[in-house]
Design a protein around this motif. Structure first.
Motif, short mmCIF file in Angstrom:
data_model
loop_
_atom_site.label_atom_id
_atom_site.label_comp_id
_atom_site.label_asym_id
_atom_site.label_seq_id
_atom_site.Cartn_x
_atom_site.Cartn_y
_atom_site.Cartn_z
N TYR A 145 0.82 -1.21 0.00
CA TYR A 145 0.00 0.00 0.00
C TYR A 145 0.85 1.27 0.00
N CYS A 146 2.07 1.19 0.54
CA CYS A 146 2.97 2.35 0.48
C CYS A 146 3.37 2.64 -0.96
N LYS A 147 3.58 1.59 -1.75
CA LYS A 147 3.92 1.79 -3.16
C LYS A 147 2.76 2.46 -3.90
N LYS A 148 1.54 2.04 -3.56
CA LYS A 148 0.37 2.67 -4.18
C LYS A 148 0.24 4.12 -3.75
N SER A 149 0.60 4.40 -2.49
CA SER A 149 0.46 5.74 -1.94
C SER A 149 1.72 6.56 -2.08
N LYS A 150 2.79 5.97 -2.66
CA LYS A 150 4.08 6.64 -2.84
C LYS A 150 4.69 7.06 -1.49
N ARG A 151 4.58 6.17 -0.49
CA ARG A 151 5.15 6.43 0.84
C ARG A 151 6.39 5.57 1.03
#
Length: 155
Positions: A145-151
């Protein structure tokens, strides 16, 4: 659009429960006027965790503000000013699994996981319910989900 949620955590033994709340704060916690509660204000649209201890049992919740009928039935919990959309309700051993997952997620940044979308928290709740809070699986889901959110990712 979801609004901010105020959570009143009791300081003194004026109520029959204790409460621990964790989430993305938008303001510093403040004492209530009667000095019996500390009021936490969580950002609207984010998920927060609530850990209640009553006289004979414990409960934990992952929740956000209830928005409409698409969220299902609205739930009222003690110390909360608005109805909630409860994503996950934990009892017994699952409370400790949820605490463990939150400990893993908030180790590097206390607030970053709470900025993730509701879908992340729903999947985390399902994972905890079915498999527990294994470190590798919690990090895999978080990093996805960080990759999706660019985190930033954690390992």
């Amino acid at each position: 659009m979801r609004h901010n949620v105020c959570v009143s955590v009791p300081i003194k033994r004026t109520v029959s429960y204790t409460l621990f709340a964790q989430g993305l704060l938008i303001d510093l916690p403040k004492d209530s006027e009667d000095k019996n509660f500390v009021v936490f204000k969580f950002q609207g649209g984010t998920v927060f965790a609530l850990f209640y201890t009553f006289a004979n049992f414990r409960r934990a919740y992952l929740a956000t503000e209830w928005e409409s009928e698409k969220d299902g039935e609205a739930t009222r919990l003690p110390g909360i000013d608005v109805p909630l959309y409860v994503l996950y309700k934990a009892k017994g051993r699952r409370i400790d699994e949820l605490k463990h997952a939150l400990l893993l997620l908030t180790k590097k940044d206390h607030y970053a996981p709470f900025a993730l979308p509701i879908e992340f928290w729903q999947k985390l709740a399902n994972q905890i319910e079915l498999y527990g809070s294994r470190k590798e699986e919690v990090f895999f889901l978080y990093n996805k989900y960080c990759k999706k959110s660019k985190r930033l990712e954690i390992a």
